[in-house]
Design an enzyme around this catalytic site. Structure first.
Site, PDB file in Angstrom:
ATOM      1  N   PHE A  25       0.838  -1.197   0.000  1.00  0.00           N
ATOM      2  CA  PHE A  25       0.000   0.000   0.000  1.00  0.00           C
ATOM      3  C   PHE A  25       0.878   1.254   0.000  1.00  0.00           C
ATOM      4  O   PHE A  25       1.810   1.356   0.796  1.00  0.00           O
ATOM      5  CB  PHE A  25      -0.925   0.001   1.217  1.00  0.00           C
ATOM      6  CG  PHE A  25      -1.787   1.234   1.288  1.00  0.00           C
ATOM      7  CD1 PHE A  25      -2.734   1.487   0.309  1.00  0.00           C
ATOM      8  CD2 PHE A  25      -1.640   2.153   2.311  1.00  0.00           C
ATOM      9  CE1 PHE A  25      -3.516   2.633   0.347  1.00  0.00           C
ATOM     10  CE2 PHE A  25      -2.409   3.294   2.366  1.00  0.00           C
ATOM     11  CZ  PHE A  25      -3.362   3.531   1.384  1.00  0.00           C
ATOM     12  N   GLN A  26       0.577   2.163  -0.886  1.00  0.00           N
ATOM     13  CA  GLN A  26       1.332   3.409  -1.054  1.00  0.00           C
ATOM     14  C   GLN A  26       2.819   3.155  -1.309  1.00  0.00           C
ATOM     15  O   GLN A  26       3.671   3.937  -0.897  1.00  0.00           O
ATOM     16  CB  GLN A  26       1.117   4.360   0.134  1.00  0.00           C
ATOM     17  CG  GLN A  26      -0.330   4.866   0.182  1.00  0.00           C
ATOM     18  CD  GLN A  26      -0.521   6.059   1.108  1.00  0.00           C
ATOM     19  OE1 GLN A  26       0.182   6.209   2.087  1.00  0.00           O
ATOM     20  NE2 GLN A  26      -1.504   6.904   0.778  1.00  0.00           N
ATOM     21  N   LYS A  58      10.015   2.985   6.447  1.00  0.00           N
ATOM     22  CA  LYS A  58       9.465   3.219   7.776  1.00  0.00           C
ATOM     23  C   LYS A  58      10.215   2.456   8.859  1.00  0.00           C
ATOM     24  O   LYS A  58      10.399   2.963   9.974  1.00  0.00           O
ATOM     25  CB  LYS A  58       7.978   2.839   7.786  1.00  0.00           C
ATOM     26  CG  LYS A  58       7.209   3.447   8.943  1.00  0.00           C
ATOM     27  CD  LYS A  58       5.711   3.223   8.798  1.00  0.00           C
ATOM     28  CE  LYS A  58       4.960   3.865   9.953  1.00  0.00           C
ATOM     29  NZ  LYS A  58       3.500   3.648   9.851  1.00  0.00           N
TER      30      LYS A  58
END
Lengths: 186, 583
Positions: free
Chosen positions: B114-115, B164
């Site tokens: 996702f993204q 992240k």
């Protein structure tokens, strides 16, 4: 290779000849590029050629200095003198590029390429293939009852000549590494 | 001294250590740890934009008005792809910006998460350099190196992609130290070439300085040295769109901007000169016109920090690779030591010739009737704001060219416009970046209504941070420059070049909590402009102007400098089939 110590982008005495003789003649140049061995560096170089519309005739790359994390990319390209100068200058401004050398200008240089050729056939053709391979100093690296794989090293035109001879004798497949090149002398 | 901390904290610490005071950004899943650290400190101001493109243009505006690198922070995937236009804009105009993007965690890269987007892959051709950081231990050093690369040599945008998990993990913080990387562009010019240029300066009969954004990028010293050299030699000076302000518009030797919509006298001087001294410009196609007819009889010198700029388009006789300020300093030193010689008699004759060209008065216009001419609006804006501490940004199109023609710039870093990429939607967010850097200054975005709508969402940013940016919209309800080209090239078939269903800009301003001013009568213009200047807050100034005004002078595509069009009467059939394929 003392020429390797020329600083990037310096003066008219540098690898970047800032006063080129512009003409419309297409020239073939072999350019050696020392780059930081990091992810994406090859994409930067190839992206430069595709993005600006330059030609690549052949391109080889491998790490040459493990401790210094340097790879050497050897590019054979064609273009007018102005385009060749631009290619070198544009390569020089890529941050990951340490050095750019036009071996065609800084030369003389030696160029070598390795190729493997699979030749399938039997009878007279098989014997003839083996005889020609011997003349060209090609090695047999794999053999079955009806095929050979030859390994040949040399300048690109020698490999072209060998491949042309093998074609009527049953050339089935060819793999070439592209050119590696070094300046002659010390 | 090293310290252990999380990657996210490292980002904030590294920015602080690089002297960053302002970050323009927009949060999202992949940058939340960094936003958490931003929340926990007060040294760095974060400006929440309304679209990531706005963040990058704002960072550009900050950078161009301060000379310091601008910083933007966006999330992965769409955050990064929205930043691409700004990165490309900064690349073409050589603006130092550092863009930080979040990325999906390293173990998910390549899984179409996702993204997720291949950010370093997408931005490789539109950054000077970019990095994907896979280990927290290398994060701080990478950020420091990114600032070095963005600002060293020819400046440009860089991007750091930070997964992240790298933001969450602990690592050793490396404080900044002088860059030890191999990337150390040469700043001193070759003395042989410099001496050759000085010799050319001494004997030139018809010299011209042709300066560009490189002078601004080189820093205030470069502009200072340029002024000294120009005024000491008495040579005329023109500049590209990017270089306005390096030499003051009120200076004795200023002959105005050159190029496609440059001044008659500047282009004629370029065409007829015998010595062209290019300082930090790049022979862009907007400047040269037809290459084979470009300044046919001149000796050309080119000072540029980027070797690839030299001989790229125009072959030059005296190439000098180096930083403008360093090279100018050496030129002055050598020229003075050789006795400060010029061929002053012939140069005076040349200046007289330029004065004759100036009498053509190529920017003349007649303001009459009840409709405001766009040139008049800018002439009044100039008159009423020139004594202010003023910064101008622009969008892209006719208004941009008129702003360059009718506004005078006395100092560098006061003029922010998208020159190379020509990005509609640049000016408004750029004005926000400028105002953040100069809170007390008068910041005006000269805009067209069509360009302005492209990033109008930033009204939210302007009102949230009480940024008193003035949006001076020359509203002709047309894509004016497109319309002008259709008139010249496409048989007056105005395909999709008008702005229908425009908003009521006054109500739009009020909807965002800002002030709207509508002006359509020339008699009200001065009062309306004063009202805009005096209002303490963001203003949308909707200036209704003449709808079919064209921008002159103009060098039509495929023509030479001495084939300029000066007005409407000359426009029929001037562009041949060869010229019509050019943009």
């Amino acid at each position: 290779m003392s020429a390797l110590h020329i600083k990037k982008g310096a003066t008219r005495h540098s690898a970047y000849n800032l006063r080129p003789n512009f003409s419309d003649v297409q020239e073939r140049h072999t350019i050696a590029v020392l780059v930081e061995n990091e992810p994406g560096v090859l994409a930067r170089v190839i992206g430069l050629f595709s993005g600006r519309g330059y030609n690549i005739e052949s391109l080889t790359v491998a790490e040459v200095d493990h401790t210094g994390h340097l790879s050497r990319i050897t590019i054979v390209t064609t273009g007018t003198p102005q385009v060749i100068e631009q290619i070198k200058a544009q390569l020089g401004r890529i941050v990951s590029v340490h050095e750019v050398h036009d071996l065609t200008v800084e030369g003389p240089s030696v160029e070598r390429e390795l190729a493997m050729l699979k030749v399938v056939g039997d009878g007279e053709k098989r014997v003839e293939a083996l005889r020609l391979a011997d003349i060209f100093r090609a090695n047999v690296v794999d053999s079955t009852l009806n095929s050979f794989v030859f390994e040949i090293t040399g300048a690109p035109d020698k490999i072209d000549a060998f491949a042309d001879l093998m074609r009527p004798l049953g050339l089935a497949e060819i793999a070439r590494t592209g050119v590696a090149a070094l300046l002659r002398g010390d | 001294m090293t310290r252990e901390m999380t990657g996210a904290k490292m980002v904030v610490q590294a920015l602080k250590d690089q002297g960053v005071d302002t970050v323009f950004g927009y949060p999202g899943g992949a940058v939340l740890p960094i936003y958490d650290e931003i929340f926990l400190q007060n040294d760095i101001r974060h400006i929440l934009v309304r679209h990531e493109q706005g963040a990058v243009h704002a960072a550009e505006g900050y950078a161009r008005s301060t000379g310091k690198p601008g910083v933007a922070l966006v999330t992965s995937g769409p955050g990064a792809t929205n930043a691409v236009t700004g990165l490309t804009d900064a690349l073409l105009d050589s603006i130092p910006i550092v863009v930080l993007t979040g990325q999906v965690p390293t173990f998910m890269i390549g899984s179409d998460a996702f993204q997720e987007a291949d950010t370093v892959g997408i931005t490789r051709p539109c950054t000077k350099h970019n990095w994907l950081v896979k280990e927290t231990d290398t994060l701080a050093a990478t950020i420091h190196e990114a600032f070095h690369v963005a600002t060293a040599g020819r400046p440009g945008p860089v991007l750091i992609d930070i997964p992240k998990d790298v933001q969450f993990a602990n690592g050793e913080y490396q404080p900044p130290k002088p860059s030890a990387s191999h990337y150390q562009p040469i700043v001193k010019g070759d003395m042989e070439e410099i001496t050759e240029l000085v010799a050319a300066i001494e004997t030139a009969k018809k010299p011209v300085f042709y300066t560009g954004g490189g002078v601004i990028n080189s820093g205030p010293a470069a502009s200072q040295l340029l002024r000294e050299l120009v005024d000491a030699t008495g040579f005329p000076i023109t500049s590209t769109l990017m270089g306005l302000g390096a030499y003051p518009a009120s200076g004795d030797n200023w002959i105005g901007m050159l190029g496609m919509h440059g001044l008659y006298e500047a282009n004629m001087a370029m065409h007829d000169c015998d010595l062209m001294i290019n300082i930090g410009a790049r022979f862009d196609d907007r400047i040269t016109g037809r290459i084979d007819a470009f300044s046919p009889n001149s000796k050309k010198a080119h000072i540029d920090i980027d070797p690839s700029s030299i001989n790229k388009v125009i072959r030059v006789d005296i190439p000098i690779v180096g930083d403008v300020a360093h090279v100018l300093e050496d030129i002055l030193k050598v020229w003075k030591s050789r006795g400060r010689k010029t061929d002053s008699a012939n140069v005076a004759h040349w200046q007289a010739q330029i004065s004759d060209w100036r009498k053509v008065n190529c920017l003349a216009f007649t303001q009459e009737g009840k409709t405001i001419k766009p040139q008049h609006a800018l002439a009044r804006l100039e008159e009423l704001t020139k004594d202010h501490d003023r910064y101008i940004t622009t969008e892209v199109g006719q208004h941009q060219m008129w702003a360059a023609q009718y506004l005078g710039f006395e100092d560098p870093n006061r003029w922010m416009t998208s020159g190379g990429l020509g990005t509609m939607g640049y000016g408004f967010p750029a004005s926000i970046g400028v105002q953040m850097a100069h809170p007390d200054a008068l910041v005006i975005n000269v805009a067209g209504e069509a360009s302005w709508l492209m990033n109008m969402q930033e009204m939210g940013t302007a009102t949230q941070y009480r940024l008193p940016v003035k949006q001076f919209i020359l509203n002709n309800e047309r894509l004016g420059m497109v319309r002008q080209w259709q008139e010249l090239l496409h048989g007056e078939r105005y395909s999709h070049s008008w702005s229908e269903a425009l908003p009521d800009f006054v109500k739009l301003a009020e909807a965002f909590g800002a002030k709207g001013i509508l002006c359509s009568d020339p008699a009200d213009l001065d009062d309306a402009i004063m009202e805009m200047i005096n209002y303490d807050g963001p203003v949308i100034f909707d200036c209704l102007v003449e709808k079919h005004e064209n921008c002159f002078p103009m060098i039509p595509s495929g023509k030479a400098h001495n084939e300029m069009l000066l007005g409407e009467a000359e426009t029929q059939g001037v562009i041949d089939s060869k010229g019509s394929v050019l943009v």
